[in-house]
Design an enzyme around this catalytic site. Structure first.
Site, PDB file in Angstrom:
ATOM      1  N   ARG A   1       0.834  -1.170  -0.124  1.00 54.37           N
ATOM      2  CA  ARG A   1       0.021   0.008   0.059  1.00 54.37           C
ATOM      3  C   ARG A   1       0.992   1.076  -0.078  1.00 54.37           C
ATOM      4  O   ARG A   1       1.601   1.362   0.788  1.00 54.37           O
ATOM      5  CB  ARG A   1      -0.879   0.068   1.131  1.00 54.37           C
ATOM      6  CG  ARG A   1      -1.489   1.305   1.383  1.00 54.37           C
ATOM      7  CD  ARG A   1      -2.694   1.271   2.520  1.00 54.37           C
ATOM      8  NE  ARG A   1      -3.756   0.461   2.084  1.00 54.37           N
ATOM      9  CZ  ARG A   1      -5.167   0.394   2.717  1.00 54.37           C
ATOM     10  NH1 ARG A   1      -5.227   1.261   3.610  1.00 54.37           N
ATOM     11  NH2 ARG A   1      -5.944  -0.184   2.257  1.00 54.37           N
TER      12      ARG A   1
ATOM     13  N   HIS B   1      -7.599   0.452  -6.360  1.00 53.76           N
ATOM     14  CA  HIS B   1      -7.786  -0.402  -5.029  1.00 53.76           C
ATOM     15  C   HIS B   1      -8.171  -1.624  -5.605  1.00 53.76           C
ATOM     16  O   HIS B   1      -9.542  -1.824  -5.363  1.00 53.76           O
ATOM     17  CB  HIS B   1      -8.518   0.449  -4.232  1.00 53.76           C
ATOM     18  CG  HIS B   1      -8.602  -0.374  -2.735  1.00 53.76           C
ATOM     19  ND1 HIS B   1      -7.669  -1.244  -2.284  1.00 53.76           N
ATOM     20  CD2 HIS B   1      -9.108   0.111  -1.686  1.00 53.76           C
ATOM     21  CE1 HIS B   1      -8.055  -1.447  -1.047  1.00 53.76           C
ATOM     22  NE2 HIS B   1      -8.675  -0.686  -0.363  1.00 53.76           N
TER      23      HIS B   1
ATOM     24  N   GLN C   1     -10.104  -4.174  -3.320  1.00 47.07           N
ATOM     25  CA  GLN C   1     -11.294  -3.768  -2.817  1.00 47.07           C
ATOM     26  C   GLN C   1     -12.415  -4.094  -3.814  1.00 47.07           C
ATOM     27  O   GLN C   1     -13.467  -4.548  -3.611  1.00 47.07           O
ATOM     28  CB  GLN C   1     -11.397  -2.043  -2.546  1.00 47.07           C
ATOM     29  CG  GLN C   1     -12.618  -1.576  -2.164  1.00 47.07           C
ATOM     30  CD  GLN C   1     -13.026  -2.332  -0.674  1.00 47.07           C
ATOM     31  OE1 GLN C   1     -12.124  -2.004   0.172  1.00 47.07           O
ATOM     32  NE2 GLN C   1     -14.167  -2.594  -0.459  1.00 47.07           N
TER      33      GLN C   1
ATOM     34  N   ASP D   1     -17.569   6.574  -1.171  1.00 44.55           N
ATOM     35  CA  ASP D   1     -16.325   6.448  -0.523  1.00 44.55           C
ATOM     36  C   ASP D   1     -15.963   7.909  -0.017  1.00 44.55           C
ATOM     37  O   ASP D   1     -16.808   8.805  -0.228  1.00 44.55           O
ATOM     38  CB  ASP D   1     -15.191   5.994  -1.480  1.00 44.55           C
ATOM     39  CG  ASP D   1     -13.965   6.083  -1.036  1.00 44.55           C
ATOM     40  OD1 ASP D   1     -13.699   5.698   0.393  1.00 44.55           O
ATOM     41  OD2 ASP D   1     -12.904   5.846  -1.406  1.00 44.55           O
TER      42      ASP D   1
ATOM     43  N   CYS E   1     -16.683   1.209   0.854  1.00 39.64           N
ATOM     44  CA  CYS E   1     -15.305   0.448   1.071  1.00 39.64           C
ATOM     45  C   CYS E   1     -14.788   0.643   2.659  1.00 39.64           C
ATOM     46  O   CYS E   1     -14.309  -0.363   3.144  1.00 39.64           O
ATOM     47  CB  CYS E   1     -14.219   0.779   0.272  1.00 39.64           C
ATOM     48  SG  CYS E   1     -13.680   2.575   0.513  1.00 39.64           S
TER      49      CYS E   1
ATOM     50  N   ARG F   1     -13.662  -8.814   1.938  1.00 42.96           N
ATOM     51  CA  ARG F   1     -12.031  -8.591   1.608  1.00 42.96           C
ATOM     52  C   ARG F   1     -11.400  -9.816   1.724  1.00 42.96           C
ATOM     53  O   ARG F   1     -10.521 -10.266   0.936  1.00 42.96           O
ATOM     54  CB  ARG F   1     -11.553  -7.355   2.320  1.00 42.96           C
ATOM     55  CG  ARG F   1     -12.202  -6.088   1.891  1.00 42.96           C
ATOM     56  CD  ARG F   1     -11.636  -5.566   0.844  1.00 42.96           C
ATOM     57  NE  ARG F   1     -10.227  -5.473   0.614  1.00 42.96           N
ATOM     58  CZ  ARG F   1      -9.416  -4.506   0.887  1.00 42.96           C
ATOM     59  NH1 ARG F   1     -10.152  -3.497   1.602  1.00 42.96           N
ATOM     60  NH2 ARG F   1      -8.250  -4.527   1.174  1.00 42.96           N
TER      61      ARG F   1
END
Ligand code: CP
Ligand code: NVA
Length: 294
Positions: A100, A127, A130, A210, A250, A278
């Site tokens: 990340r 992402h 996700q 988001d 998310c 996830r």
């Protein structure tokens, strides 16, 4: 074994994505299987995380493998040591790396030098893990994605881009509804853009939002709060979509900014199932990257 990375949803074709989702559903039914015994995963975090870290750590444990989590304060990406050197060193110790990072270019460089599979655990642009979990959640709640209408309301950010990629690759009709100037870079994806939330959510099967200010954009907070006024997911807005619409986020969510507390807590919200997914989706991904299938 072929060296595969997962840096963007588009790294995999629709057939592979469907296989990953089916395999994730099977893993969810039978979660503890030592298919990756003896394998290891390195996790690098340049930004904070709850879901990504815990879902990878616990997912790998359920598959019988081991994990090492590394914070950037220890590693110093591009300060203590260059990305291309860290990449080649870690490739000697672990079987896969998830990273990340603030800058997508660092993840691309890491992957270019790695000799083990690299997973993008979120960058400024994408992402994909996700996106995979989101598709799994929609599949579980609504059935095959083909022809469903998904309305993403908010910033055309990393989460939006990966959702667009997986949604369109799996045949969804995706509408992105954002203020002028916050449209995602479409990069070859065919989706509609709207600037009118009440119009955009009409007939939606899925509403997704988001945060308006992502990690790394904190200095723009005040401007973004003003620019995004009118783009919150409220009970009134949800009522304009299909009666059985599901609402996704998310997480982490900023209640009463992009989504109200009432919507988060409503029966339409699937955010915690989505967070759980996830782990199931990533376990499927880890098996695929290691050339193992159920
Ligand atoms: N959704 C997500 O990636 O959450 P974290 O930032 O907590 O990992
Ligand atoms: N867009 C958010 C997602 C967090 C999971 C961010 O980048 O901060």
């Amino acid at each position: 074994m072929i060296l595969r990375h997962f840096l963007h949803v588009y790294d995999f074709n629709s057939e592979t994505l469907r296989h990953l989702l089916d395999q994730a559903l099977a893993l969810k039914k039978n979660p503890v299987q030592p298919l990756l015994a003896g394998k290891s995963l390195g996790l690098i975090f340049e930004k904070p995380s709850t879901r990504t870290r815990v879902s990878f750590e616990m997912g790998m444990a359920q598959l019988g493998g081991s994990v090492i989590s590394l914070q950037n304060s220890e590693m110093g990406l591009n300060s203590r040591e260059q990305v291309k050197d860290i990449s080649r060193v870690l490739s000697r110790y672990v079987d896969m790396v998830m990273i990340r990072a603030y800058h997508h270019r660092d993840i691309l460089e890491f992957a270019a030098y790695a000799t083990v599979p690299v997973i993008n655990g979120l960058s400024d642009l994408h992402h994909p893990c996700q996106g995979l979990a989101d598709a799994l959640t929609i599949l579980e709640k609504k059935g095959p994605l083909q022809g469903l209408k998904l309305c993403y309301i908010g910033d055309g950010n990393n989460v939006c881009r990966s959702l667009l990629e997986i949604g369109t690759r799996l045949g969804m009709n995706v509408v992105v509804c954002c203020p002028q100037g916050y449209e995602p870079d479409m990069m070859g994806v065919s989706a509609s853009i709207s600037h009118a939330p009440t119009h955009a959510v009409k007939d939606a099967d899925v509403i997704y939002t988001d945060v308006w200010t992502s990690m790394g954009q904190e200095k723009e907070f005040a401007k973004r709060m003003a620019d995004f006024e009118g783009f919150a997911v409220t009970t009134e807005l949800v009522a304009k979509a299909k009666r059985d619409v599901i609402v996704m986020h998310c997480l982490p969510a900023h209640r009463d900014q992009e989504i109200t507390d009432a919507v988060m807590e409503s029966a339409r919200s699937v955010v915690f199932d989505q967070a759980e997914n996830r782990m199931h989706a990533q376990k499927s991904l880890l098996l695929h990257l290691m050339g193992v299938s159920l």
